[in-house]
Design an enzyme around this catalytic site. Structure first.
Site, short mmCIF file in Angstrom:
data_model
loop_
_atom_site.label_atom_id
_atom_site.label_comp_id
_atom_site.label_asym_id
_atom_site.label_seq_id
_atom_site.Cartn_x
_atom_site.Cartn_y
_atom_site.Cartn_z
N GLY A 8 39.64 32.68 51.47
CA GLY A 8 38.82 33.61 50.68
C GLY A 8 38.80 33.19 49.21
N GLY A 11 36.08 34.56 46.61
CA GLY A 11 35.92 35.99 46.37
C GLY A 11 36.42 36.41 45.00
N GLN A 12 36.47 37.74 44.78
CA GLN A 12 36.82 38.24 43.44
C GLN A 12 38.20 37.75 43.01
OE1 GLN A 12 37.80 42.37 42.92
NE2 GLN A 12 37.31 42.36 40.75
N ILE A 35 34.24 30.30 53.55
CA ILE A 35 33.41 30.38 54.75
C ILE A 35 32.00 29.91 54.42
CG2 ILE A 35 34.65 32.13 56.08
CD1 ILE A 35 32.66 34.20 54.86
N ILE A 55 38.86 32.86 58.76
CA ILE A 55 40.13 33.48 59.17
C ILE A 55 40.13 33.90 60.64
CG2 ILE A 55 39.55 35.86 58.52
CD1 ILE A 55 42.47 35.87 57.25
N TYR A 143 39.45 50.36 56.21
CA TYR A 143 40.08 49.46 55.24
C TYR A 143 41.57 49.79 55.11
CZ TYR A 143 40.93 47.28 50.63
OH TYR A 143 41.41 46.55 49.60
#
Ligand code: SER
Length: 326
Positions: A8, A11-12, A35, A55, A143
């Site tokens: 990842g 990402g942020q 990805i 992942i 989440y």
């Protein structure tokens, strides 16, 4: 930490953590896993190796781990809270299925693993003020369910198989490099973009809704320091409460207005995000992180606001087309 795989990495968190690790460990192989559709660009691409690592594809994770002799995996793949509610099956597949893949590869290849948890791992029944380290975790969001499961599974791999798993519960993270996507705390990033662009901000979260937030440099330091901590001092592993500031929309709005006096905000409530925010703590007690690995934040709301505005001004407004910042 010598050879690190960041899953990842675009990402942020990943986009900044990868660069920080490359700065801190220049001799190491810091591999940016991404990805298809989220390829690294610019400095992230040019400063070190990058590999496709989905992942959900365990054999591919194992292949990259062996190719680079990886000893530490930062598992940053996740769907954030609000978007996860629209795709709960995928959130589970990435958050729990993906973590299981990472932990199995780590067990077989002797890697340490960092997987962030979140303020989202708490729920309505959790004490909301100064939420203790060890307390009720009954989140209602998928989440949160994946985060609690991840904490438990990571601790299981530590005590059952000796895999060196460690983690922190991140508050809402505020940064100017890569925007978050689909979280409940995203408003606290978006508000700075609106301020610099000279736009009125439509706040999806109601006045009076307090959540813990943190500036990205503190979050990155936490992610590195927990993995470097002396294991003999760690009573906890997955995951440590960490905190630096807690505010509601009025407080961050007033702070930004000190520097951008013409800035305006109105409330445009988002029922999904509001319900999620209401179920999360107002503020976390991070005493255990302070005691067990000397955690200490450096940015408060004022320091973060000055830095965010200065950097977003450079990024979005180099020719001073929008607003002036004091
Ligand atoms: N920032 C995340 C979210 O809002 C919480 O960890 O979903």
């Amino acid at each position: 930490m010598k050879n690190v795989l960041i899953i990842g990495s675009t990402g942020q968190i990943g986009s900044e953590l990868t660069m920080k690790l490359r700065d801190l460990y220049p001799a190491s192989g810091i591999v940016a896993g991404y990805i298809s559709g989220a390829e690294p660009k610019g400095d992230l691409l040019e400063s070190g190796p990058a590999e496709i690592v989905d992942i959900t594809d365990a054999p591919r994770i194992a292949e990259v781990v062996r190719k680079y002799n990886i000893d530490t995996i930062y598992n940053l793949a996740a769907l954030l809270s609000a978007v996860a509610e629209t795709r709960p099956q995928l959130a589970w597949k990435i958050g729990v299925g993906g973590l299981y893949n990472v932990l199995e590869v780590a067990r077989e290849n002797n890697c340490a693993v960092f997987t962030p948890s979140s303020i989202g791992s708490f729920g309505d029944a959790t004490p909301h003020i100064q939420t203790p380290q060890d307390t009720i975790q009954r989140p209602k969001t998928i989440y949160g369910v994946t985060k609690v499961t991840g904490e438990l599974l990571s601790d299981y791999y530590a005590h059952r198989f000796g895999v060196d798993t460690r983690s922190v519960r991140f508050p809402g993270l505020i940064s100017y490099t890569t925007p978050p996507g689909g979280g409940t705390t995203d408003y606290a990033v978006d508000i700075y973009y609106s301020a610099i662009k000279g736009e009125k901000f439509h706040c999806p979260i109601k006045s009076g809704t307090f959540m813990d937030m943190m500036y990205m440099p503190d979050a990155l330091r936490a992610a590195v320091e927990i993995m470097e901590a002396d294991p003999s001092r760690l009573v906890h592993r997955n995951s440590f409460n960490i905190a630096s500031m807690s505010f509601d929309p009025e407080i961050i709005y007033a702070k930004i207005k000190e520097y951008v006096p013409g800035f305006e905000m109105e409330y445009t409530p988002d029922p999904l995000r509001q319900a999620i925010a209401d179920s999360w703590p107002d503020s976390l007690d991070d005493t255990c992180a302070r005691e067990e690995w000397d955690w200490k934040p450096q940015y408060d709301l004022d320091a973060m606001t000055r830095d965010m505005l200065a950097n977003l001004k450079k990024k979005l407004n180099p020719e001073k087309k929008f607003v002036e910042v004091k």
